[in-house]
Design a protein around this motif. Structure first.
Motif, PDB file in Angstrom:
ATOM      1  N   ARG A 180      -9.974  -6.550  -5.610  1.00  0.00           N
ATOM      2  CA  ARG A 180      -9.413  -6.778  -6.950  1.00  0.00           C
ATOM      3  C   ARG A 180      -8.358  -5.725  -7.278  1.00  0.00           C
ATOM      4  N   ALA A 181      -8.646  -4.457  -6.959  1.00  0.00           N
ATOM      5  CA  ALA A 181      -7.692  -3.372  -7.220  1.00  0.00           C
ATOM      6  C   ALA A 181      -6.408  -3.587  -6.424  1.00  0.00           C
TER       7      ALA A 181
ATOM      8  N   VAL B  93       0.828  -1.201   0.000  1.00  0.00           N
ATOM      9  CA  VAL B  93       0.000   0.000   0.000  1.00  0.00           C
ATOM     10  C   VAL B  93       0.865   1.255   0.000  1.00  0.00           C
ATOM     11  N   ARG B  94       1.929   1.264   0.760  1.00  0.00           N
ATOM     12  CA  ARG B  94       2.807   2.423   0.844  1.00  0.00           C
ATOM     13  C   ARG B  94       3.342   2.795  -0.541  1.00  0.00           C
TER      14      ARG B  94
ATOM     15  N   LEU C 186      -1.911   5.417  -4.368  1.00  0.00           N
ATOM     16  CA  LEU C 186      -2.697   6.163  -5.357  1.00  0.00           C
ATOM     17  C   LEU C 186      -3.150   5.271  -6.505  1.00  0.00           C
ATOM     18  N   HIS C 187      -2.290   4.354  -6.880  1.00  0.00           N
ATOM     19  CA  HIS C 187      -2.627   3.428  -7.960  1.00  0.00           C
ATOM     20  C   HIS C 187      -3.784   2.514  -7.552  1.00  0.00           C
ATOM     21  N   ILE C 188      -3.760   2.057  -6.316  1.00  0.00           N
ATOM     22  CA  ILE C 188      -4.832   1.185  -5.813  1.00  0.00           C
ATOM     23  C   ILE C 188      -6.159   1.942  -5.801  1.00  0.00           C
TER      24      ILE C 188
ATOM     25  N   THR D  78       3.848  -1.734 -14.732  1.00  0.00           N
ATOM     26  CA  THR D  78       3.212  -2.775 -15.536  1.00  0.00           C
ATOM     27  C   THR D  78       1.722  -2.516 -15.687  1.00  0.00           C
ATOM     28  N   GLU D  79       1.073  -2.094 -14.616  1.00  0.00           N
ATOM     29  CA  GLU D  79      -0.376  -1.876 -14.627  1.00  0.00           C
ATOM     30  C   GLU D  79      -0.787  -0.622 -15.396  1.00  0.00           C
ATOM     31  N   ARG D  80       0.072   0.377 -15.430  1.00  0.00           N
ATOM     32  CA  ARG D  80      -0.173   1.612 -16.196  1.00  0.00           C
ATOM     33  C   ARG D  80      -1.536   2.233 -15.894  1.00  0.00           C
ATOM     34  N   VAL D  81      -1.790   2.502 -14.640  1.00  0.00           N
ATOM     35  CA  VAL D  81      -3.056   3.085 -14.226  1.00  0.00           C
ATOM     36  C   VAL D  81      -3.151   4.544 -14.665  1.00  0.00           C
ATOM     37  N   PHE D  82      -2.068   5.266 -14.491  1.00  0.00           N
ATOM     38  CA  PHE D  82      -2.077   6.697 -14.799  1.00  0.00           C
ATOM     39  C   PHE D  82      -1.525   6.967 -16.196  1.00  0.00           C
TER      40      PHE D  82
END
Length: 111
Positions: free
Chosen positions: A72-73, A40-41, A45-47, A84-88
């Motif tokens: 899931r997030a 989480v740390r 923000l991605h989560i 890898t996830e490229r959320v932003f």
């Protein structure tokens, strides 16, 4: 609170109980999702953004459905990482992923 909670998508009682939640840890604790503080740390923000993205696509109107979206997030970043996830969008651009409007695609006519 993310916009996914607007327009009555979540019951008033649940929404009011969630109104004081501010951090990723707050959300994870509220929904009873076990988490590793280090994950989480690094990815808070991605989560939260991925949680918001999942809420936009889901018909999450109760505690269990919201919890499933959050779990899931969070799980996405346990198994993977932010690059890898490229959320932003900044990560998408860094990976060479860009969106081009359809109107910008076409052949140039010779003069």
């Amino acid at each position: 609170m993310p916009s996914a909670f607007s327009a009555g998508s979540v019951g008033n009682d649940l929404e009011s109980r969630m109104s004081g939640l501010e951090s990723a840890e707050d959300f994870l604790e509220f929904f009873g999702v076990d988490f590793d503080p280090q994950v989480v740390r690094v990815n808070r923000l991605h989560i939260l953004q991925r949680f918001h993205d999942y809420l936009q696509r889901a018909d999450a109107t109760d505690h269990a459905a919201l919890r499933a979206c959050l779990a899931r997030a969070y799980g996405d970043f346990v198994r993977s990482d932010a690059l890898t996830e490229r959320v932003f969008r900044v990560h998408q651009r860094a990976a060479g992923i860009a969106t081009v409007p359809l109107s910008a695609i076409g052949r140039r006519r010779a003069p």
